[in-house]
Design an enzyme around this catalytic site. Structure first.
Site, PDB file in Angstrom:
ATOM      1  N   ASN A  35       0.820  -1.209   0.000  1.00  0.00           N
ATOM      2  CA  ASN A  35       0.000   0.000   0.000  1.00  0.00           C
ATOM      3  C   ASN A  35       0.855   1.260   0.000  1.00  0.00           C
ATOM      4  O   ASN A  35       0.336   2.364   0.164  1.00  0.00           O
ATOM      5  CB  ASN A  35      -0.918   0.024   1.231  1.00  0.00           C
ATOM      6  N   HIS A 121     -15.315  -1.231   3.914  1.00  0.00           N
ATOM      7  CA  HIS A 121     -14.306  -1.948   4.680  1.00  0.00           C
ATOM      8  C   HIS A 121     -14.870  -2.497   5.994  1.00  0.00           C
ATOM      9  O   HIS A 121     -15.819  -1.957   6.562  1.00  0.00           O
ATOM     10  CB  HIS A 121     -13.135  -1.004   4.971  1.00  0.00           C
ATOM     11  N   GLU A 165     -16.681   4.361   0.438  1.00  0.00           N
ATOM     12  CA  GLU A 165     -15.258   4.600   0.220  1.00  0.00           C
ATOM     13  C   GLU A 165     -15.103   5.346  -1.091  1.00  0.00           C
ATOM     14  O   GLU A 165     -15.977   5.278  -1.954  1.00  0.00           O
ATOM     15  CB  GLU A 165     -14.491   3.277   0.180  1.00  0.00           C
ATOM     16  N   SER A 169     -10.974  -1.018  -1.927  1.00  0.00           N
ATOM     17  CA  SER A 169      -9.668  -1.643  -1.755  1.00  0.00           C
ATOM     18  C   SER A 169      -9.501  -2.972  -2.459  1.00  0.00           C
ATOM     19  O   SER A 169      -8.369  -3.393  -2.719  1.00  0.00           O
ATOM     20  CB  SER A 169      -9.388  -1.840  -0.267  1.00  0.00           C
ATOM     21  N   ASP A 195     -14.610   7.437   3.165  1.00  0.00           N
ATOM     22  CA  ASP A 195     -13.300   6.920   3.562  1.00  0.00           C
ATOM     23  C   ASP A 195     -12.356   6.996   2.357  1.00  0.00           C
ATOM     24  O   ASP A 195     -12.563   6.320   1.349  1.00  0.00           O
ATOM     25  CB  ASP A 195     -13.441   5.470   4.049  1.00  0.00           C
ATOM     26  N   HIS A 198      -7.630   4.728   0.382  1.00  0.00           N
ATOM     27  CA  HIS A 198      -6.834   4.378  -0.805  1.00  0.00           C
ATOM     28  C   HIS A 198      -6.825   5.495  -1.849  1.00  0.00           C
ATOM     29  O   HIS A 198      -6.272   5.327  -2.929  1.00  0.00           O
ATOM     30  CB  HIS A 198      -7.361   3.081  -1.411  1.00  0.00           C
ATOM     31  N   LYS A 229      -0.684   4.210   4.379  1.00  0.00           N
ATOM     32  CA  LYS A 229      -0.614   3.677   3.013  1.00  0.00           C
ATOM     33  C   LYS A 229       0.270   4.607   2.183  1.00  0.00           C
ATOM     34  O   LYS A 229       1.486   4.561   2.317  1.00  0.00           O
ATOM     35  CB  LYS A 229      -2.028   3.506   2.450  1.00  0.00           C
TER      36      LYS A 229
END
Length: 376
Positions: A35, A121, A165, A169, A195, A198, A229
């Site tokens: 990541n 997640h 998100e 992910s 979120d 990523h 990450k």
């Protein structure tokens, strides 16, 4: 104990037993499962810069929760930096898990309806369960379904919290944040929680995430970013308004009852963020090589939804994906398998997670090797 043994045997037989393996040297291996999206975690020049600036003086531990810690300057410095970039307020948490599992219960009540994307997640799901609020999932990235749920329930609840998100992910696809903001504005009493775990570091002119790229930072009630990450450090942060920040300081249990991050890590994160905001060229290269890999997998007949630096190769069988991961290692690649329950059964995969330090030729070589392996 018999039940535990039986459960472990079932996992072993299905190819889904996980274990913490021994340390394996990465010497000569190409890491395609990290990541560390901008390649900053192992940047020796940055580490030398950090320690040459007198940062060895920072304590290695907070020794207390944030509300009791005597060492506040490194936290406020990092929060002030993040706040200035987003144009709002920032609050640090120990991890993305701490942020999601602490914030969601704090900002909801028994009268709240939580509506979340089907594929959010596990930390978000745990936060929802801890909240004890009613929740409904909408089909993955299906915002028409989201609107149906809101219309059917808005009169039954005092408020609605929509959670998603930005970059997912496991599939690497991206939520339509502008449309999500439009839905929020059309439905009074609806709040939006995104979120960016990523997305932070990878998207946007300064790497602030998909919310920056799409110009909707100020339209999202709470933005979660992680520093472990692309941030090459540890911890997470929430971006919100001043009143909500103060409210979380007083109500988020994961914030109140946890020993805070080591001050030295916050100082390191501050340095990293000052570099991230200027890494436009690295972000462009990262997304270019990801696009190349994504197009290459499609050409090999492997469909996916990736729009980001995360590109899945869906194999669909736990035993086969373990075997493929092992074979790739013998060819010089670290490409780890993702199995159920992390992903639904039948969608087991290799998740290629790329970094900006990879050259174009690595992707060319990988696709050549995959063509040989997958067509055997």
């Amino acid at each position: 104990m018999n039940d535990i043994t039986k459960h472990l045997d079932t996992l072993r037989m299905s190819g889904n037993l996980r274990s913490i393996g021994p340390h394996l040297s990465q010497s000569g291996l190409i890491d395609l499962s990290s990541n560390d999206y901008l390649g900053l975690a192992a940047n020796q020049q940055l580490q030398n810069e950090f320690f040459s600036n007198g940062n060895r003086q920072y304590p290695m531990t907070a020794s207390a929760s944030r509300l009791l810690s005597l060492h506040q300057q490194s936290y406020t410095n990092l929060e002030d930096l993040l706040g200035s970039l987003y144009g709002r307020n920032a609050l640090l948490f120990n991890s993305g898990y701490h942020a999601n599992s602490g914030i969601i219960p704090a900002i909801t009540s028994k009268n709240t309806l939580i509506v979340c994307d089907k594929l959010v997640h596990a930390s978000i799901i745990d936060g929802i369960i801890l909240s004890r609020a009613r929740f409904v999932r909408f089909r993955h990235n299906d915002l028409d379904h989201l609107q149906e749920i809101i219309r059917a329930n808005r009169s039954k609840h005092s408020d609605i919290l929509v959670i998603t998100e930005s970059v997912f992910s496991m599939d690497g696809d991206i939520c339509n944040l502008p449309l999500l903001v439009k839905i929020k504005k059309e439905n009074p009493g609806t709040r939006l929680y995104v979120d960016e775990a990523h997305g932070f570091g990878v998207f946007g002119k300064r790497g602030l995430g998909v919310c920056e790229r799409d110009g909707v930072i100020n339209d999202i009630d709470i933005i979660i970013g992680t520093l472990g990450k692309a941030g090459a450090s540890v911890g997470a942060f929430a971006i919100t308004d001043a009143a909500t920040k103060d409210f979380l300081i007083n109500t988020a249990r994961s914030f109140i009852f946890s020993t805070m991050l080591p001050p030295i890590n916050c100082a390191w994160s501050q340095l990293i963020v000052t570099h991230i905001i200027n890494m436009e060229a690295e972000r462009k290269h990262l997304l270019d090589i990801a696009r190349h890999l994504a197009e290459g997998l499609l050409a090999l007949g492997y469909d996916h939804a990736s729009q980001s630096q995360i590109v899945p190769l869906i194999v669909g069988d736990s035993h086969k994906v373990l075997e493929l991961s092992h074979t790739l290692r013998t060819l010089g690649y670290i490409a780890l398998p993702i199995r159920t329950p992390t992903v639904p059964a039948g969608t087991e995969r290799i998740r290629f997670s790329l970094t900006a330090t990879l050259p174009d030729t690595t992707i060319d070589d990988l696709l050549t090797d995959l063509k040989t392996l997958l067509q055997q």
